[in-house]
Design a protein around this motif. Sequence first.
Motif, PDB file in Angstrom:
ATOM      1  N   GLU A 266       4.402 -23.779  27.798  1.00 32.59           N
ATOM      2  CA  GLU A 266       5.807 -23.730  28.182  1.00 32.59           C
ATOM      3  C   GLU A 266       6.227 -22.322  28.615  1.00 32.59           C
ATOM      4  OE1 GLU A 266       8.077 -25.458  24.989  1.00 32.59           O
ATOM      5  OE2 GLU A 266       6.739 -27.189  24.874  1.00 32.59           O
ATOM      6  N   ASP A 267       5.327 -21.379  28.480  1.00 33.52           N
ATOM      7  CA  ASP A 267       5.534 -20.045  29.028  1.00 33.52           C
ATOM      8  C   ASP A 267       4.998 -20.054  30.453  1.00 33.52           C
ATOM      9  OD1 ASP A 267       5.770 -17.409  29.678  1.00 33.52           O
ATOM     10  OD2 ASP A 267       4.405 -16.654  28.126  1.00 33.52           O
ATOM     11  N   THR A 268       5.831 -20.467  31.392  1.00 32.61           N
ATOM     12  CA  THR A 268       5.374 -20.668  32.774  1.00 32.61           C
ATOM     13  C   THR A 268       4.910 -19.361  33.416  1.00 32.61           C
ATOM     14  OG1 THR A 268       7.691 -20.481  33.471  1.00 32.61           O
ATOM     15  CG2 THR A 268       6.807 -22.699  33.138  1.00 32.61           C
ATOM     16  N   ARG A 269       5.448 -18.238  32.957  1.00 36.59           N
ATOM     17  CA  ARG A 269       5.006 -16.961  33.525  1.00 36.59           C
ATOM     18  C   ARG A 269       3.533 -16.719  33.236  1.00 36.59           C
ATOM     19  NH1 ARG A 269       9.807 -13.753  30.613  1.00 36.59           N
ATOM     20  NH2 ARG A 269       8.880 -15.046  28.962  1.00 36.59           N
ATOM     21  N   GLN A 270       3.112 -17.031  32.000  1.00 32.91           N
ATOM     22  CA  GLN A 270       1.725 -16.818  31.619  1.00 32.91           C
ATOM     23  C   GLN A 270       0.804 -17.795  32.339  1.00 32.91           C
ATOM     24  OE1 GLN A 270       0.625 -14.333  29.876  1.00 32.91           O
ATOM     25  NE2 GLN A 270      -1.520 -14.964  29.892  1.00 32.91           N
ATOM     26  N   VAL A 271       1.280 -19.036  32.528  1.00 31.80           N
ATOM     27  CA  VAL A 271       0.468 -20.051  33.191  1.00 31.80           C
ATOM     28  C   VAL A 271       0.116 -19.611  34.611  1.00 31.80           C
ATOM     29  CG1 VAL A 271       0.454 -22.394  34.107  1.00 31.80           C
ATOM     30  CG2 VAL A 271       1.329 -21.962  31.807  1.00 31.80           C
ATOM     31  N   PHE A 272       1.116 -19.132  35.335  1.00 33.66           N
ATOM     32  CA  PHE A 272       0.867 -18.750  36.726  1.00 33.66           C
ATOM     33  C   PHE A 272       0.232 -17.374  36.839  1.00 33.66           C
ATOM     34  CE2 PHE A 272       4.133 -22.034  37.265  1.00 33.66           C
ATOM     35  CZ  PHE A 272       3.504 -22.824  38.219  1.00 33.66           C
ATOM     36  N   PHE A 273       0.299 -16.577  35.765  1.00 29.62           N
ATOM     37  CA  PHE A 273      -0.337 -15.270  35.783  1.00 29.62           C
ATOM     38  C   PHE A 273      -1.855 -15.419  35.804  1.00 29.62           C
ATOM     39  CE2 PHE A 273      -2.204 -11.692  33.419  1.00 29.62           C
ATOM     40  CZ  PHE A 273      -1.808 -10.643  34.253  1.00 29.62           C
ATOM     41  N   LYS A 274      -2.372 -16.430  35.079  1.00 26.94           N
ATOM     42  CA  LYS A 274      -3.811 -16.657  35.043  1.00 26.94           C
ATOM     43  C   LYS A 274      -4.088 -18.106  35.455  1.00 26.94           C
ATOM     44  CE  LYS A 274      -7.891 -16.587  32.069  1.00 26.94           C
ATOM     45  NZ  LYS A 274      -8.416 -16.542  30.683  1.00 26.94           N
ATOM     46  N   LEU A 275      -4.064 -18.355  36.723  1.00 28.27           N
ATOM     47  CA  LEU A 275      -4.224 -19.708  37.238  1.00 28.27           C
ATOM     48  C   LEU A 275      -5.647 -19.883  37.743  1.00 28.27           C
ATOM     49  CD1 LEU A 275      -2.526 -22.247  37.594  1.00 28.27           C
ATOM     50  CD2 LEU A 275      -2.045 -21.535  39.932  1.00 28.27           C
ATOM     51  N   LEU A 482      12.496 -41.681  32.547  1.00 26.36           N
ATOM     52  CA  LEU A 482      11.076 -41.529  32.238  1.00 26.36           C
ATOM     53  C   LEU A 482      10.495 -40.572  33.256  1.00 26.36           C
ATOM     54  CD1 LEU A 482       8.423 -42.359  30.745  1.00 26.36           C
ATOM     55  CD2 LEU A 482       8.177 -44.161  32.469  1.00 26.36           C
ATOM     56  N   GLY A 483       9.935 -39.448  32.792  1.00 27.03           N
ATOM     57  CA  GLY A 483       9.409 -38.455  33.707  1.00 27.03           C
ATOM     58  C   GLY A 483       7.961 -38.120  33.428  1.00 27.03           C
ATOM     59  N   ILE A 484       7.344 -37.458  34.381  1.00 24.79           N
ATOM     60  CA  ILE A 484       5.974 -36.954  34.234  1.00 24.79           C
ATOM     61  C   ILE A 484       6.056 -35.451  34.010  1.00 24.79           C
ATOM     62  CG2 ILE A 484       3.762 -36.586  35.390  1.00 24.79           C
ATOM     63  CD1 ILE A 484       4.147 -39.195  36.842  1.00 24.79           C
ATOM     64  N   ARG A 485       5.397 -35.002  32.979  1.00 29.43           N
ATOM     65  CA  ARG A 485       5.445 -33.582  32.636  1.00 29.43           C
ATOM     66  C   ARG A 485       4.747 -32.755  33.713  1.00 29.43           C
ATOM     67  NH1 ARG A 485       4.697 -31.399  26.568  1.00 29.43           N
ATOM     68  NH2 ARG A 485       5.108 -29.187  26.940  1.00 29.43           N
ATOM     69  N   SER A 486       5.350 -31.648  34.056  1.00 33.50           N
ATOM     70  CA  SER A 486       4.795 -30.784  35.105  1.00 33.50           C
ATOM     71  C   SER A 486       3.641 -29.962  34.549  1.00 33.50           C
ATOM     72  CB  SER A 486       5.879 -29.852  35.655  1.00 33.50           C
ATOM     73  OG  SER A 486       6.872 -30.587  36.326  1.00 33.50           O
ATOM     74  N   THR A 487       2.466 -30.224  35.057  1.00 32.31           N
ATOM     75  CA  THR A 487       1.284 -29.422  34.782  1.00 32.31           C
ATOM     76  C   THR A 487       0.652 -29.105  36.129  1.00 32.31           C
ATOM     77  OG1 THR A 487      -0.249 -31.298  34.650  1.00 32.31           O
ATOM     78  CG2 THR A 487       0.906 -30.681  32.619  1.00 32.31           C
ATOM     79  N   PRO A 488      -0.243 -28.138  36.203  1.00 32.83           N
ATOM     80  CA  PRO A 488      -0.880 -27.860  37.500  1.00 32.83           C
ATOM     81  C   PRO A 488      -1.469 -29.109  38.145  1.00 32.83           C
ATOM     82  CG  PRO A 488      -1.395 -26.114  35.935  1.00 32.83           C
ATOM     83  CD  PRO A 488      -0.655 -27.158  35.171  1.00 32.83           C
ATOM     84  N   GLN A 489      -2.079 -29.987  37.337  1.00 30.65           N
ATOM     85  CA  GLN A 489      -2.698 -31.193  37.883  1.00 30.65           C
ATOM     86  C   GLN A 489      -1.642 -32.196  38.341  1.00 30.65           C
ATOM     87  OE1 GLN A 489      -5.975 -32.020  38.378  1.00 30.65           O
ATOM     88  NE2 GLN A 489      -5.258 -33.917  39.323  1.00 30.65           N
TER      89      GLN A 489
END
Length: 939
Positions: A266-275, A482-489
């Motif tokens: 849920e820390d989107t900054r960290q997710v995109f920092f190391k993609l 009803l939603g789909i969780r946002s993940t890279p995939q």
Amino acid sequence: MEDTFTLHYGTDPLLGFHLATAYASLTPGSPFNSSEKSQLPKAVAAARLQFRAWSTSFRGCQDNVTVRFFAGDALAFCHTLQHMNLRGNGSKSNWYRDPYHLEPLILDSDDYVSEESAPTLFILIDTSNLLDHLGAINLLVATAPLLDHTIVATLYTEALVKKQDDLKALVDSILCGHFRSLAIIFGLMPIEYWTNSTATSSVEEDMFDSVTNVMDAKESETGQMHSRLTWNRRVADSSTLKTMRFDEAELAYILYQVYLEMFENEDTRQVFFKLDLQMIRKDSLLHYHRASLASFLCFVKSRVVTDWNKTMSSFIRYVEHDTTLLMGKNYIQELYLQLYLHDLYPLPTFDLPFDYINQSQASNGLSAWATIPSLICITLQVPRATLGKITEVPWTKLGTPLLYGILRSSRKCRGPQWQNIFTGLQLAFGEPSTSGSRNDDSFRVTVAEDAHGWKGRSPSVVSFLVPSCVVMLEPHTATVALGIRSTPQSVLTFHNSLGTDMNVYETTLGDVNHVYLTRFHPNLSGHASVCKIEDFNQVISKASNNEVASTVKANIDLNTGHIKSLTGRLDILSESIKSSLTSGATVETVQISPDTIGIIIGKSGPEYHLLFPVPVLRSRSKSRIARKSSYVEVEAPMADPRDGDGFPQFMCPIFLGQKSPVIWNMPRLPLDSLPILNISKKKEIKWLTTHTSLMMSSRERQLRDESMASGAISHKDARLDLKDSLFSMFMHFSGVEGREARVFGISDPDHGGVQILVFVSCIRLDLANHTAVLDAAILPLHTPLMPKLDTFFTELTQMGICTIKVNNDELRLWKQILPAWVERCRQWDHRSSCQYLTASKIPLSFEFGGNPLCSCGEGKLPSDYILGIPRWNLAAKYAVRAAISPIFSVPFVEQSFRVNKEELDRVASSKTGCKSRGKSGSDDKGKGLLQCSRCQAVR
């Protein structure tokens, strides 16, 4: 169940068998060495032979085996067993069979109906690699309470998916926090970690992974990484673990750090920092939601002694003011809901009467209920037509999208806009039916499931819990989706078809055709049961007797959130001892065992024990004596598994069980069923040199080489010396390097010479543990035995033995481990008069002339076990069979192999030798051995 399934990409019928027997050189007549000529490939023939042997063995014990099957979610199954163990068979656990059906989980076997039912506690639980798919915290919370309250109870976990760069980083991350600190809170001891030793070899695989990381960067990100952990619960520790005390603010900080790690995605900054590929795979298969956190907190609450409400108050402040997890606020209401549901923290807003409801609102639906519960279940019927956005995606691209429920304000909301996400979702397919009136709290929803599921025509039925106070903000106009969780995939797969919101379907709470509000989930009569490790009311406040009471407190470093030390406190209850302490009696502390510190009050006073949950160092401890208040405290740092000042003898812990000794990190072996290596074919067993030399970690090999340099001071590492000795024994018995020898003498020249004789019968393949073992008879040379074997010793001396020179520290380590090597292959029963039981210790003696082993196994050897030894029949009556295996360092504690030229030179050096001495090896100059650490010359 559906009639179709997707075959796992890694499925291979041969992988379930030990294929080493297909290629190893085995003796004629050895187990798993077929004399039949086969046209099949070697691996296939070996697998068929093993399967035939296993089947025969299983049929032989079928009367003692009961096999029960369960098809469903592993966590739900474990929590249901917990519920049955604590609540009995009559009550319902209110868990579903799995996340994709609405069938209540009911163990319907007759064994679970009567009072004398099937077991709900177990002495062994093997979870395979469920850790990869469920998460370690979820898995331990579900399984640890199912371990029996005995010292033998063991839990195994495995990981295969590569989520970190190396094994150490993997293990350090699996508990979402500091590994050692969290293991203490769980009340479990990961025994390989604390001993830094294992009888199971993974070094070749570790070596292969290291080479792969260097040679192929892409493969290093996506390959496998195997690790296996053994977790034990010590009955002796139970009273201490129940009374593990924590400062409220310190415990809250640890829990906050776990929270951040659990939901790091849920820390989107960290997710995109190391993609990278590893990050994408990790964030596309999430294990934890707020219900997982609440289950963990339930577990922790039952393990610690603290002011829990103060702890949770501090923890919630941390969460509410957190700025690290940018998406965390969207899940805050679900967190509050779970804390309330499991009675973890009183939330006043959940219990407020709803008299603030606008009287102008239509008095129907939830607003009309006579009693509005604090939690409400929203059941959403999703039309089949809208599911095409998911079902039309090719299965090769679909993956496993993560779904969640959304409740947000309408556009007409007069106040601030709000949105809450709820991930504790249950999904199925079928036609819902109702009973009762929507205007009454008895309203219920029942769903007749469509067995065709995704391939059927029925709508999807989704249900999730929400706080009633949130629903009442807009009981008719709020949006539910009803939603789909946002993940890279998922973003790559669904963004074009679903848009930025990634919502599959949405409507309003007032849509009576698609939305149902009930007290509980469909088909259930209550909320899912999450039990604690045991009823908290049963927790003993102090481990005590009539004279003293003891507690243990964890001390936290608030800069790191790690447990930095443990403080054991001994409260004096006896008036006579209080008087002695007040009068100035001396207080001395002694190290009794790695996890026990003794306190002696007075010169000849009694000795009391402070029992810690993990090994601690008395040598670095601080003592506080409160003579007026009548207590003694000892603050001790935890031992580092790699620390030379720690406990070199804490390699293969062995304890007294109720009837026999219990060993923790050395698996039992049925020696007679293991294949025997043919040592006459030297070229085909050359691999033993590399395999046994890799017992030593990279650090140990470097230490060994440095101590052998000209003018260097010899190292004082008893473990390294022991591994050196084991290496020499394997080399000399196999004859791969050096002159062959079958009899070895463990000799301390400074303390009496030879004290242990080892007669090796053969080398066997330990298939399950990926190594080899010496099948040997042990003869400790204790004082009462010597006159009985004068003739035998005379002829043995003339024949010659291979002497392994050791110092006093290594000899002590040999005597410490011998009982474990004997116990692991025992096929006889200990007598009621066993010396272990009468002396209450293992081993029996470390002294010269003493015997470390009990006499229960003496003479219990196979016929024709040792050949070619003069007068062997005289000695055989006193010898005990043992399975002597290499003892490997643990790769997630310290690196076992580094891929560089220097390391390769150490492992495959041509300037090498062994440390044996004696008639059989004194003049032989073999090649390929590690250089002798005693004389630094080739022997």
